[in-house]
Design a protein around this motif. Structure first.
Motif, PDB file in Angstrom:
ATOM      1  N   LYS A 245       0.838  -1.206   0.000  1.00  0.00           N
ATOM      2  CA  LYS A 245       0.000   0.000   0.000  1.00  0.00           C
ATOM      3  C   LYS A 245       0.869   1.250   0.000  1.00  0.00           C
ATOM      4  N   TYR A 249       1.267   4.061  -3.128  1.00  0.00           N
ATOM      5  CA  TYR A 249       1.043   5.501  -2.913  1.00  0.00           C
ATOM      6  C   TYR A 249       2.244   6.307  -3.427  1.00  0.00           C
ATOM      7  N   GLU A 253       2.336   9.044  -6.616  1.00  0.00           N
ATOM      8  CA  GLU A 253       2.783  10.417  -6.375  1.00  0.00           C
ATOM      9  C   GLU A 253       3.950  10.798  -7.285  1.00  0.00           C
TER      10      GLU A 253
END
Length: 786
Positions: A245, A249, A253
């Motif tokens: 996870k 992320y 980004e």
């Protein structure tokens, strides 16, 4: 004595389906060769340590259910993962064939390994965890079979010894004290050796660090990718959801992809869903590290290739309870040497926003120094060894009965035919193979039998001068198992040269294959098609010699050992002799074939073949039992046949076949023929059902080829590629454990009992279920392109 290049035998886990193990093996072999030595890995298969534990049907079913449960009961996911796994293993196997040099002979026990002592000038054990007790035969990997002065260790890992017993410690002390040149990969191992033996071992780096980044790129032809940058995840035993996870992320980004080197089903499916390959071999592994932008790993070699390729990385500690946690000294050691311990983090502390900055100018300088130091140790150790002494001379004056008959004799009958006092007879052992027996009361100790023995005195083998593949033109091809090349040769010798031809005929009157002489074109069909059994040859050599002395052209075909036996029996070269050997898989016993025909086939068969031709579009011939009864052809599928399976699995071969000195690129005959296993490369020959490989090995063979090649449709053969695909052109068949008992069972059991036992060993229920399920579901789902 003539000097020769020193030959180094290496022992490590070179053939494991493990990226690090295979790449460290490749790197060490590469460096030893660069230092000017011949180096190869010893093919060691210790049955004591490799035997699978027997499991009953209930256990096998439970295992299948467990696998299905692990992928959420999704058969589709299960099949996809199996497919990707098979692709991966295929890439590993291909890597070994192309990049790893291995011994021709295989060794099956520590006692067997002692035979290798005379074959090599020195032995190198390592790198990797060859000295860690993880299930291998440690006596072998500590080189206890080798003579003093020939034992070298390079970077074996010695970690996790804290809880060993006094007996284990004493055993390790004895093993280590026998090593002549000592090194270890980690400081832990160096200290351990010093503590228990008082000896000083050299600390050296893992072999992968001996090769620089640009050299890896050059050797594997790696290209720079220009697609979207990616984070490479290589997590032994798979990645945790919480960690994934955080990585997702960070990737979103920073506009990065995530690519896994899959270690779990979920990682495989993730790669496929996002357009990645998912099936990677060792070469692709290196390429992934070369092109990565960031690396997340908990693997030792994941760490090393991050360093080699100068990548920002995070190294993750193994979780508590992981059996490999005690071996993390492997990682902390190299990180400490490079002063970058801060890159090693716990799972709970993992954060993609940690400091990625690593000064690779400093790191590369330190690695270069470690590399030079390690290569100095390896070079000095190898320079200290002495050349081996040739041991063949002492065998020249032995009797045939003093040789290791059971495992070495090929049954060529040269000794039987050369004996002038009839002291030697050929007799069948209980397996049904023919061996020479000496009547000492008649023997005059002339040693002619030994001088003509091709096992003791082998003629020079030659690398093929030209290589082709193709198929014969004309009516004979349809009766051939392969491309009909031998029939073309035979017809040319009989028609154009008024010669005679020797080949193998299956005589159904007594169910025996024997070498026969033919001199008529209409008889060529008798010696066409493959016969998967050893032929009776004992009385043929004198007939061949008689024809040669009379000046007739002779074409003699057979297995390589039969050709070698004939040449030694003749004692000199004949310009009117052309020898043609086959690419041989090995030979089963005539007794087994005879009993098979008697018990499995009708009494009134009139023809029997081991191959038949399929439709042209398939470009293959089938490995089936094909026989005729009352004018009707009956085909018995080879996949369900006990004789065929025993042959193709290597269970029924003569003992010498497992150490055959002729299963190699160099050849004994003038011309070699056999199935062309790389047939897919030759698009211009589609109309032929199957094509043959044709190896021209001598000037005599080349001259003959030029005379008769107009009768053949052919093209150039890529011999290197053919040798990679066709293992019999490089090494003998590996001896299976079933070989220990198959002929004992044949002799001691009734045929029905023998058949039942043989079918049990060949028809594993679990394997059949897996193959059936795999076939059904791969037809019904669209597998991703890999």
């Amino acid at each position: 004595m003539e000097l020769h290049m020193k030959k180094i035998g290496m022992l490590t886990f070179y053939s494991e389906y493990n990226y690090g193990a295979m790449l460290q093996a490749y790197a060490l072999q590469t460096k030893i060769k660069e230092l000017g030595y011949s180096a190869e890995f010893i093919r060691f298969f210790d049955r004591k340590f490799k035997e699978e534990k027997p499991t009953n049907a209930i256990c096998r079913v439970k295992k299948i259910l467990k696998n299905l449960k692990s992928v959420e009961f999704s058969i589709k996911k299960y099949i996809i993962n199996r497919h990707i796994g098979e692709c991966k293993y295929s890439l590993f196997d291909d890597f070994v064939e192309r990049y790893i040099s291995t011994s021709r002979n295989a060794y099956y026990s520590l006692e067997d390994l002692k035979k290798a002592d005379n074959e090599y000038d020195a032995f190198v054990t390592g790198s990797d965890m060859v000295w860690s007790d993880i299930g291998q035969n440690l006596d072998a990997y500590f080189l206890t079979f080798a003579s003093e002065g020939k034992r070298i260790s390079y970077a074996p890992s010695l970690t996790g010894r804290e809880n060993e017993t006094v007996e284990q410690r004493e055993q390790y002390k004895n093993w280590i004290n026998r090593i002549d040149f000592l090194s270890c990969r980690e400081k832990y191992g160096v200290n351990y050796i010093s503590n228990i033996t008082g000896r000083k071992a050299k600390q050296v780096v893992d072999p992968t660090l001996l090769i620089e980044k640009e050299v890896w790129k050059e050797k594997f032809h790696i290209e720079k990718r220009h697609g979207q940058p990616y984070i490479l995840c290589y997590m032994f035993r798979g990645i945790k959801k919480a960690m994934l996870k955080k990585i997702k992320y960070y990737a979103e980004e920073n506009n990065l992809r995530i690519i896994f080197i899959p270690m779990s089903v979920q990682e495989t499916l993730y790669d496929l869903k996002n357009g990645s390959d998912a099936s990677y071999g060792p070469k692709e592994f290196v390429e992934l590290f070369y092109n990565a932008s960031y690396v997340v790993t908990n693997s030792f070699h994941g760490l090393l290739f991050s360093l080699i390729m100068n990548k920002p990385f995070l190294l993750i500690h193994r979780g508590k309870g992981n059996e490999w946690l005690k071996h993390e000294e492997r990682m902390t050691n190299i990180l400490s040497l490079l002063d970058i311990e801060n890159c090693f983090v716990n799972e709970s502390d993992f954060d993609m926003n940690l400091n990625w900055d690593i000064d690779y100018n400093i790191i590369n300088s330190k690695i270069s120094e470690l590399r030079r130091d390690s290569l100095d140790y390896l070079s000095n150790a190898l320079k200290s060894i002495k050349c081996r002494q040739e041991s063949k001379e002492k065998r020249r004056y032995m009797k045939i009965s003093e040789l290791n008959i059971d495992s070495e004799c090929t049954g060529c009958s040269a000794c039987y035919n050369v004996c002038l006092v009839d002291a030697i007879s050929m007799k069948f052992n209980f397996e049904g193979f023919s061996y020479p027996y000496i009547d000492d009361s008649l023997c005059v100790n002339c040693a002619k039998c030994v001088r003509c023995c091709h096992i003791v005195n082998t003629k020079e083998l030659k690398f093929p001068e030209e290589t082709y593949c193709g198929a014969g033109k004309g009516e004979f091809i349809e009766n051939s198992a392969s491309g009909g090349i031998f029939a073309v040769f035979a017809k040319y010798v009989i028609e154009e040269l008024s010669g005679v031809v020797y080949g193998v005929e299956l005589d159904l009157r007594d169910n025996i294959c024997r070498h026969v002489e033919i001199n008529k074109v209409e008889d060529i069909h008798r010696i066409q098609n493959s016969k998967y059994v050893q032929s009776e040859i004992s009385g043929v050599f004198p007939l061949c010699k008689k024809n040669l002395l009379e000046g007739r052209q002779v074409l003699f075909s057979g297995t390589p050992c039969q050709i070698s036996g004939l040449r030694n029996y003749l004692g000199c070269e004949f310009d009117n002799l052309l020898t043609v050997d086959i690419i041989c898989h090995g030979v089963p016993s005539p007794k087994l074939l005879s009993m098979y025909i008697k018990n499995e086939l009708p009494d009134n068969i009139t023809k029997l073949r081991f191959r038949h031709r399929l439709e042209a579009s398939l470009r293959r011939s089938a490995y089936d039992i094909n026989y005729e009864v009352n004018g009707h052809t009956i085909i018995k599928p080879g996949g369900n046949d006990i004789y065929y399976n025993a042959f193709t699995n290597g269970e029924s071969l003569r003992e010498c076949c497992y150490t055959c000195k002729y299963a190699r690129e160099d050849r004994i005959s003038d011309i070699t023929i056999g199935d062309c296993d790389s047939w897919k490369l030759y698009k211009g020959l589609e109309k032929y059902n199957i094509i043959s490989g044709i190896l021209i090995n001598s000037t005599k063979g080349e001259n003959f080829w030029r005379e008769c090649n107009k009768r053949i449709t052919y093209t150039k053969l890529d011999y290197k590629e053919e040798c990679i695909i066709n293992h019999q052109l490089r090494r003998p068949f590996i001896r299976p454990t079933r070989r220990d008992t198959i002929y004992k069972d044949l002799s001691n059991l009734k045929w029905a009992e023998f058949k039942e036992k043989q079918q049990k060993t060949q028809n594993d229920l679990t394997l059949k279920i897996k193959r059936t399920v795999y076939k059904i579901f791969t037809q019904r789902i669209d597998l991703p392109c890999v």
